[in-house]
Motif scaffolding. Structure first.
Motif, PDB file in Angstrom:
ATOM      1  N   ALA A 294      -8.676  -6.388  15.842  1.00  0.00           N
ATOM      2  CA  ALA A 294      -8.900  -6.885  14.483  1.00  0.00           C
ATOM      3  C   ALA A 294      -9.080  -5.736  13.494  1.00  0.00           C
ATOM      4  CB  ALA A 294     -10.122  -7.804  14.466  1.00  0.00           C
ATOM      5  N   ALA A 295      -9.813  -4.694  13.898  1.00  0.00           N
ATOM      6  CA  ALA A 295     -10.010  -3.540  13.015  1.00  0.00           C
ATOM      7  C   ALA A 295      -8.685  -2.835  12.733  1.00  0.00           C
ATOM      8  CB  ALA A 295     -11.012  -2.574  13.651  1.00  0.00           C
ATOM      9  N   LEU A 296      -7.864  -2.670  13.759  1.00  0.00           N
ATOM     10  CA  LEU A 296      -6.556  -2.047  13.568  1.00  0.00           C
ATOM     11  C   LEU A 296      -5.670  -2.892  12.665  1.00  0.00           C
ATOM     12  CD1 LEU A 296      -5.763  -0.723  17.176  1.00  0.00           C
ATOM     13  CD2 LEU A 296      -6.287   0.631  15.143  1.00  0.00           C
ATOM     14  N   LEU A 297      -5.721  -4.207  12.858  1.00  0.00           N
ATOM     15  CA  LEU A 297      -4.915  -5.110  12.033  1.00  0.00           C
ATOM     16  C   LEU A 297      -5.339  -5.029  10.573  1.00  0.00           C
ATOM     17  CD1 LEU A 297      -2.693  -7.245  12.038  1.00  0.00           C
ATOM     18  CD2 LEU A 297      -4.437  -8.970  12.554  1.00  0.00           C
ATOM     19  N   ALA A 298      -6.647  -4.957  10.336  1.00  0.00           N
ATOM     20  CA  ALA A 298      -7.139  -4.831   8.963  1.00  0.00           C
ATOM     21  C   ALA A 298      -6.683  -3.516   8.340  1.00  0.00           C
ATOM     22  CB  ALA A 298      -8.666  -4.927   8.952  1.00  0.00           C
ATOM     23  N   ALA A 299      -6.755  -2.428   9.108  1.00  0.00           N
ATOM     24  CA  ALA A 299      -6.351  -1.119   8.596  1.00  0.00           C
ATOM     25  C   ALA A 299      -4.852  -1.073   8.317  1.00  0.00           C
ATOM     26  CB  ALA A 299      -6.738  -0.026   9.598  1.00  0.00           C
ATOM     27  N   VAL A 300      -4.048  -1.611   9.237  1.00  0.00           N
ATOM     28  CA  VAL A 300      -2.593  -1.623   9.052  1.00  0.00           C
ATOM     29  C   VAL A 300      -2.213  -2.492   7.861  1.00  0.00           C
ATOM     30  CG1 VAL A 300      -0.415  -2.385  10.085  1.00  0.00           C
ATOM     31  CG2 VAL A 300      -2.055  -1.091  11.453  1.00  0.00           C
ATOM     32  N   SER A 301      -2.876  -3.627   7.697  1.00  0.00           N
ATOM     33  CA  SER A 301      -2.591  -4.518   6.564  1.00  0.00           C
ATOM     34  C   SER A 301      -2.888  -3.818   5.241  1.00  0.00           C
ATOM     35  CB  SER A 301      -3.424  -5.801   6.677  1.00  0.00           C
ATOM     36  OG  SER A 301      -3.131  -6.492   7.860  1.00  0.00           O
ATOM     37  N   TYR A 302      -4.028  -3.121   5.180  1.00  0.00           N
ATOM     38  CA  TYR A 302      -4.382  -2.399   3.955  1.00  0.00           C
ATOM     39  C   TYR A 302      -3.353  -1.317   3.651  1.00  0.00           C
ATOM     40  CZ  TYR A 302      -6.995   0.530   0.699  1.00  0.00           C
ATOM     41  OH  TYR A 302      -7.370   1.263  -0.406  1.00  0.00           O
ATOM     42  N   TRP A 303      -2.987  -0.549   4.680  1.00  0.00           N
ATOM     43  CA  TRP A 303      -2.001   0.516   4.485  1.00  0.00           C
ATOM     44  C   TRP A 303      -0.649  -0.052   4.054  1.00  0.00           C
ATOM     45  CZ3 TRP A 303       2.536   1.148   7.392  1.00  0.00           C
ATOM     46  CH2 TRP A 303       3.262   2.301   7.090  1.00  0.00           C
ATOM     47  N   ALA A 304      -0.222  -1.156   4.698  1.00  0.00           N
ATOM     48  CA  ALA A 304       1.087  -1.726   4.391  1.00  0.00           C
ATOM     49  C   ALA A 304       1.142  -2.254   2.964  1.00  0.00           C
ATOM     50  CB  ALA A 304       1.405  -2.852   5.377  1.00  0.00           C
ATOM     51  N   LEU A 305       0.063  -2.862   2.491  1.00  0.00           N
ATOM     52  CA  LEU A 305       0.052  -3.421   1.142  1.00  0.00           C
ATOM     53  C   LEU A 305      -0.049  -2.342   0.063  1.00  0.00           C
ATOM     54  CD1 LEU A 305      -2.210  -6.588   1.524  1.00  0.00           C
ATOM     55  CD2 LEU A 305       0.228  -6.538   1.031  1.00  0.00           C
ATOM     56  N   LYS A 306      -0.758  -1.258   0.367  1.00  0.00           N
ATOM     57  CA  LYS A 306      -1.024  -0.245  -0.651  1.00  0.00           C
ATOM     58  C   LYS A 306       0.007   0.878  -0.692  1.00  0.00           C
ATOM     59  CE  LYS A 306      -4.921  -2.047  -2.077  1.00  0.00           C
ATOM     60  NZ  LYS A 306      -5.074  -2.589  -3.458  1.00  0.00           N
ATOM     61  N   PHE A 307       0.637   1.183   0.458  1.00  0.00           N
ATOM     62  CA  PHE A 307       1.407   2.417   0.528  1.00  0.00           C
ATOM     63  C   PHE A 307       2.847   2.239   1.013  1.00  0.00           C
ATOM     64  CE2 PHE A 307      -3.072   3.579   1.278  1.00  0.00           C
ATOM     65  CZ  PHE A 307      -3.271   4.377   0.161  1.00  0.00           C
ATOM     66  N   THR A 308       3.311   1.009   1.190  1.00  0.00           N
ATOM     67  CA  THR A 308       4.700   0.801   1.595  1.00  0.00           C
ATOM     68  C   THR A 308       5.462   0.086   0.483  1.00  0.00           C
ATOM     69  OG1 THR A 308       4.319  -1.355   2.648  1.00  0.00           O
ATOM     70  CG2 THR A 308       3.980   0.613   4.007  1.00  0.00           C
ATOM     71  N   ARG A 309       6.767   0.230   0.516  1.00  0.00           N
ATOM     72  CA  ARG A 309       7.596  -0.399  -0.510  1.00  0.00           C
ATOM     73  C   ARG A 309       7.466  -1.914  -0.458  1.00  0.00           C
ATOM     74  NH1 ARG A 309      12.781  -2.508  -1.000  1.00  0.00           N
ATOM     75  NH2 ARG A 309      13.741  -2.186  -3.048  1.00  0.00           N
ATOM     76  N   TYR A 310       7.511  -2.479   0.762  1.00  0.00           N
ATOM     77  CA  TYR A 310       7.401  -3.935   0.862  1.00  0.00           C
ATOM     78  C   TYR A 310       6.029  -4.406   0.378  1.00  0.00           C
ATOM     79  CZ  TYR A 310       7.192  -8.654   2.665  1.00  0.00           C
ATOM     80  OH  TYR A 310       7.031 -10.012   2.756  1.00  0.00           O
ATOM     81  N   GLY A 311       4.987  -3.616   0.649  1.00  0.00           N
ATOM     82  CA  GLY A 311       3.662  -3.991   0.181  1.00  0.00           C
ATOM     83  C   GLY A 311       3.593  -4.045  -1.337  1.00  0.00           C
ATOM     84  N   MET A 312       4.253  -3.095  -1.989  1.00  0.00           N
ATOM     85  CA  MET A 312       4.263  -3.092  -3.456  1.00  0.00           C
ATOM     86  C   MET A 312       5.058  -4.280  -4.001  1.00  0.00           C
ATOM     87  SD  MET A 312       4.753   1.006  -4.084  1.00  0.00           S
ATOM     88  CE  MET A 312       3.580   2.167  -3.406  1.00  0.00           C
TER      89      MET A 312
END
Length: 298
Positions: A156-174
């Motif tokens: 769960a902690a890894l999923l939360a961290a990956v979700s935050y990174w994906a939304l903030k720092f990836t093109r698809y997240g933007m």
């Protein structure tokens, strides 16, 4: 101190389970504004898929590590297929309709999928205890903790961290953030909103199936588990704020710790405490703890 530590660990384990299930639900709502009742069926298919994979794998005496990987992969493949079929075949036909219509459509899909579960796996229950036994236990003072439960917290902690990174720092997240904030403006700037919808719905379905897979060893995989989990997931999402991933994390932590405290201290109110916490939060914050800023259109 021993009781407090037990409450903390039990609360974190339950929160991890709730977060993994609720993150897919809140992601779909945040982007598509759909209260997806069929999310409970994704969880059910993930649990049954994991039970099937575990039965096939562990009966052959293969290495334990491969069993953990197989049950997760098989469940997520089921989630991917179901999400793609449901979004492409049903949901895109009703985009733009009233929100009540969307909820009814997902509820109808939930009922159909529950019948498919009976057709494929039958009405019986499945026990998927092998991964839990294979993980073993660890002693911390006077407490015996399951390594599987501790692994659940890590996932769960890894999923939360990956979700935050994906939304903030990836093109698809933007792109996703733009669609969440204002889908009409996003479309006007050339973002293919339909593709974003499809990808988001499929990811949400896979996360729901993942929740079912990792919980399969801890529960009896039987009919009706999807109904229970969708109610709990809605409670977590309502507490955190509809469409907020950070809200889902905080909501899961609040519910997990409060439920664990009730189980250890006042077991009579265990069933009530989750909904009591939700009612209390919504009395103070009617839209949840984390509410996204809404664009003001002139």
């Amino acid at each position: 101190m021993l009781t407090a530590f037990a409450i903390l660990i039990d609360g974190l384990v339950y929160a991890a389970y709730l977060f993994i299930v609720a993150i897919g639900l809140t992601l779909i709502f945040g982007v598509m504004k759909i209260l997806n009742v069929a999310h409970g069926s994704f969880y059910t298919f993930g649990a049954y898929g994991a039970a099937t994979a575990v039965a096939i794998y562990f009966d052959r005496g293969l290495p334990d590590a491969g069993g953990f990987l197989l049950m997760v992969l098989f469940a997520m493949i089921l989630g991917l297929a179901l999400g793609l079929i449901l979004e492409r075949g049903v949901m895109r036909l009703v985009y733009g309709r009233d929100e009540v219509v969307m909820v009814l459509v997902t509820y109808a899909a939930f009922l159909v999928l529950e019948d498919i579960v009976i057709l494929v796996w039958g009405p019986g229950s499945y026990a998927t205890y092998q991964p839990l036994l294979a993980a073993g236990n660890i002693e911390v003072g006077e407490l015996i903790l399951s390594n599987y439960d501790l692994g659940l917290i890590v996932v769960a902690a890894l999923l939360a961290a990956v979700s935050y990174w994906a939304l903030k720092f990836t093109r698809y997240g933007m792109l996703l953030t733009a669609v969440i904030f204002d889908r009409e403006t996003a479309a006007a700037f050339g973002i293919n909103v339909r593709v974003v919808y499809t990808v988001t719905f499929v990811i949400g379905a896979m996360l729901g199936a993942l929740g079912g897979a990792i919980m399969a060893p801890k529960i009896a995989v039987t009919l009706g588990i999807g109904v229970e989990v969708i109610v709990l997931a809605f409670a977590v999402v309502a507490i955190g704020g509809m469409g907020s991933i950070e809200g889902a994390l905080v909501g899961a932590l609040i519910v997990g710790i409060c439920r664990a405290a009730a189980v250890h201290l006042v077991p009579q109110v265990e069933l009530f405490v989750i909904y009591g916490v939700m009612a209390l939060v919504l009395m103070i914050r009617p839209y949840g703890l984390f509410v996204r800023a809404q664009p003001r259109k002139i």
